[in-house]
Design an enzyme around this catalytic site. Structure first.
Site, PDB file in Angstrom:
ATOM      1  N   LEU A  99      11.114   1.631   7.033  1.00 31.66           N
ATOM      2  CA  LEU A  99      10.404   2.005   5.724  1.00 31.66           C
ATOM      3  C   LEU A  99      11.199   3.369   5.459  1.00 31.66           C
ATOM      4  O   LEU A  99      11.351   4.393   6.035  1.00 31.66           O
ATOM      5  CB  LEU A  99       8.677   2.645   5.821  1.00 31.66           C
ATOM      6  CG  LEU A  99       8.220   2.907   4.706  1.00 31.66           C
ATOM      7  CD1 LEU A  99       7.642   1.461   4.080  1.00 31.66           C
ATOM      8  CD2 LEU A  99       6.918   3.629   5.141  1.00 31.66           C
ATOM      9  N   LYS A 129       6.555  -1.407   1.725  1.00 30.71           N
ATOM     10  CA  LYS A 129       5.239  -1.033   2.484  1.00 30.71           C
ATOM     11  C   LYS A 129       4.159  -2.107   2.478  1.00 30.71           C
ATOM     12  O   LYS A 129       3.222  -1.867   1.430  1.00 30.71           O
ATOM     13  CB  LYS A 129       4.899   0.337   1.927  1.00 30.71           C
ATOM     14  CG  LYS A 129       3.913   1.211   3.182  1.00 30.71           C
ATOM     15  CD  LYS A 129       3.933   2.633   2.657  1.00 30.71           C
ATOM     16  CE  LYS A 129       2.999   3.469   3.403  1.00 30.71           C
ATOM     17  NZ  LYS A 129       3.064   3.288   4.875  1.00 30.71           N
ATOM     18  N   TYR A 189       0.855  -1.287  -0.061  1.00 30.92           N
ATOM     19  CA  TYR A 189       0.103   0.157  -0.068  1.00 30.92           C
ATOM     20  C   TYR A 189       0.920   1.265   0.027  1.00 30.92           C
ATOM     21  O   TYR A 189       1.939   1.195   0.126  1.00 30.92           O
ATOM     22  CB  TYR A 189      -1.054  -0.123   1.119  1.00 30.92           C
ATOM     23  CG  TYR A 189      -0.419   0.396   2.462  1.00 30.92           C
ATOM     24  CD1 TYR A 189       0.496  -0.656   3.176  1.00 30.92           C
ATOM     25  CD2 TYR A 189      -0.505   1.599   3.075  1.00 30.92           C
ATOM     26  CE1 TYR A 189       0.948  -0.198   4.434  1.00 30.92           C
ATOM     27  CE2 TYR A 189      -0.182   1.954   4.445  1.00 30.92           C
ATOM     28  CZ  TYR A 189       0.529   0.916   5.123  1.00 30.92           C
ATOM     29  OH  TYR A 189       1.360   1.418   6.245  1.00 30.92           O
ATOM     30  N   GLU A 222      12.230   2.964  14.408  1.00 27.90           N
ATOM     31  CA  GLU A 222      11.406   3.889  13.582  1.00 27.90           C
ATOM     32  C   GLU A 222      10.130   3.563  14.561  1.00 27.90           C
ATOM     33  O   GLU A 222       9.804   2.788  15.258  1.00 27.90           O
ATOM     34  CB  GLU A 222      11.066   3.649  12.146  1.00 27.90           C
ATOM     35  CG  GLU A 222      10.415   2.128  11.938  1.00 27.90           C
ATOM     36  CD  GLU A 222      10.348   2.212  10.352  1.00 27.90           C
ATOM     37  OE1 GLU A 222       9.726   2.973   9.436  1.00 27.90           O
ATOM     38  OE2 GLU A 222      10.139   0.924   9.978  1.00 27.90           O
TER      39      GLU A 222
HETATM   40  N1  PMP Z   1       7.543   4.103   8.935  1.00 29.96           N
HETATM   41  C1  PMP Z   1       6.432   3.366   8.951  1.00 29.96           C
HETATM   42  C2  PMP Z   1       6.513   2.220   9.535  1.00 29.96           C
HETATM   43  C3  PMP Z   1       5.177   4.172   8.249  1.00 29.96           C
HETATM   44  O1  PMP Z   1       4.041   3.341   8.457  1.00 29.96           O
HETATM   45  C4  PMP Z   1       5.241   5.339   7.809  1.00 29.96           C
HETATM   46  C5  PMP Z   1       3.931   5.858   7.287  1.00 29.96           C
HETATM   47  N2  PMP Z   1       3.900   5.625   6.042  1.00 29.96           N
HETATM   48  C6  PMP Z   1       6.390   5.999   8.048  1.00 29.96           C
HETATM   49  C7  PMP Z   1       7.651   5.503   8.547  1.00 29.96           C
HETATM   50  C8  PMP Z   1       6.766   7.398   7.404  1.00 29.96           C
HETATM   51  O2  PMP Z   1       6.674   7.563   6.018  1.00 29.96           O
HETATM   52  P1  PMP Z   1       6.039   8.561   5.137  1.00 29.96           P
HETATM   53  O3  PMP Z   1       6.943   9.902   5.487  1.00 29.96           O
HETATM   54  O4  PMP Z   1       6.296   8.356   3.681  1.00 29.96           O
HETATM   55  O5  PMP Z   1       4.620   8.539   5.391  1.00 29.96           O
END
Ligand code: PMP
Length: 280
Positions: A203, A147, A33, A179
């Site tokens: 991620l 993701k 996703y 994270e």
């Molecule tokens: N880490 C994880 C596990 C996430 O689910 C998200 C949110 N999508 C992020 C980091 C932050 O990513 P982004 O800045 O692309 O929203």
């Protein structure tokens, strides 16, 4: 105003959208996703989100469904139909419906779904005072750079945070902070901005990349580096980044107060820079 869905080529109200119980997303979590959002009615950093979608698709052996320009058209149309001035746009792609068997089906059509939901900004009090977070063992798999819709460890960790009255849970692997359950992590330690390096354990956040660009553009001392939990407790500043949290100060980790318990000056300055980039 309706929440809108786009399911395999058709737009409809979200309440009417359906997939089969044979869908491999439901049966195995066999899917990926993306989440993008709008600022001033325009989808922010869409190309970056679509690049990450391609990365996730390739990593699990899904073919590319639409060209970048077709995605843009679909997402913009779905957003327009919702009528929400600001929205969250989710893309979900699974290996589709097929008789249950772990290995890839010989024949199946991917399920391609877009959903549009109202964007509700974080409470301003949380942003002003800063968030409390807790830590949780990182029970996720070895490809957190994908993701994937397999989010059970994230669900469990986020619930642990909620039960403890905290906003987010930080994943700890081998003594290092990776994270958040839905956000990336930054700290300022000994005057240096730090974040864990990209790789299979986190991620690659779109907001993370933007914050690094802002920090480097301002000639801040910056390093990508593993952060031991003990060092995080003693950090000058801690903050989270993500599409929905943007840049969110953290003032407590596991009940321990970070610095003077107020959002730090580097965090606030980066947030101001971030506002200038995102607000048209
Ligand atoms: N880490 C994880 C596990 C996430 O689910 C998200 C949110 N999508 C992020 C980091 C932050 O990513 P982004 O800045 O692309 O929203």
């Amino acid at each position: 105003m309706p929440n809108i869905a786009f399911v395999n080529g058709r737009f409809m109200p979200l309440a009417r959208a359906k997939v089969s119980v044979e869908d491999r997303g439901f049966q195995f979590g066999d899917g990926i996703y993306e989440l993008a959002r709008t600022y001033g009615g325009r989808i922010f950093h869409l190309q970056e989100h679509l690049e990450r979608l391609d990365h996730s698709a390739k990593a699990i052996g899904l073919s590319i469904v639409y060209s970048r320009s077709r995605w843009k058209e679909i997402l913009e149309k779905a957003h327009a139909q919702s009528g929400y001035p600001e929205a969250k746009l989710y893309i979900q792609i699974t290996r589709g419906a097929a008789p249950r068997d772990h290995s890839f089906p010989k024949k199946s059509r991917m399920s391609v779904i877009v959903t549009v939901r109202k964007l509700v900004p974080l409470p301003s009090e949380l942003r002003e005072k800063g968030a409390s977070v807790i830590t949780a063992a990182d029970l996720r798999w070895g490809r957190c750079d994908i993701k994937s819709v397999n989010l059970l460890p994230n669900v469990m960790a986020r619930q642990k945070a909620r039960s403890a009255g905290a906003f987010e849970a930080l994943f700890i692997r081998d003594g290092l902070v990776m994270e958040g359950a839905g956000s990336n992590l930054f700290a300022v330690i000994r005057g240096q901005i730090m974040t864990p390096p990209k790789g299979p354990a986190i991620l690659p956040g779109i907001t993370r990349d933007l914050v690094i660009d802002l920090a480097c553009g301002a000639r801040d001392a910056f390093v990508e580096k593993g952060i031991p939990l003990e060092e995080l407790y003693g950090a000058e500043e801690v903050f989270l980044t993500g599409t929905t949290v943007e840049i969110l100060p953290v003032v407590k980790v596991d009940g321990k107060t970070i610095s003077n318990g107020r959002p730090g000056k580097t965090t606030l300055r980066l947030y101001q820079q971030f506002l200038q980039t995102t607000r048209p």
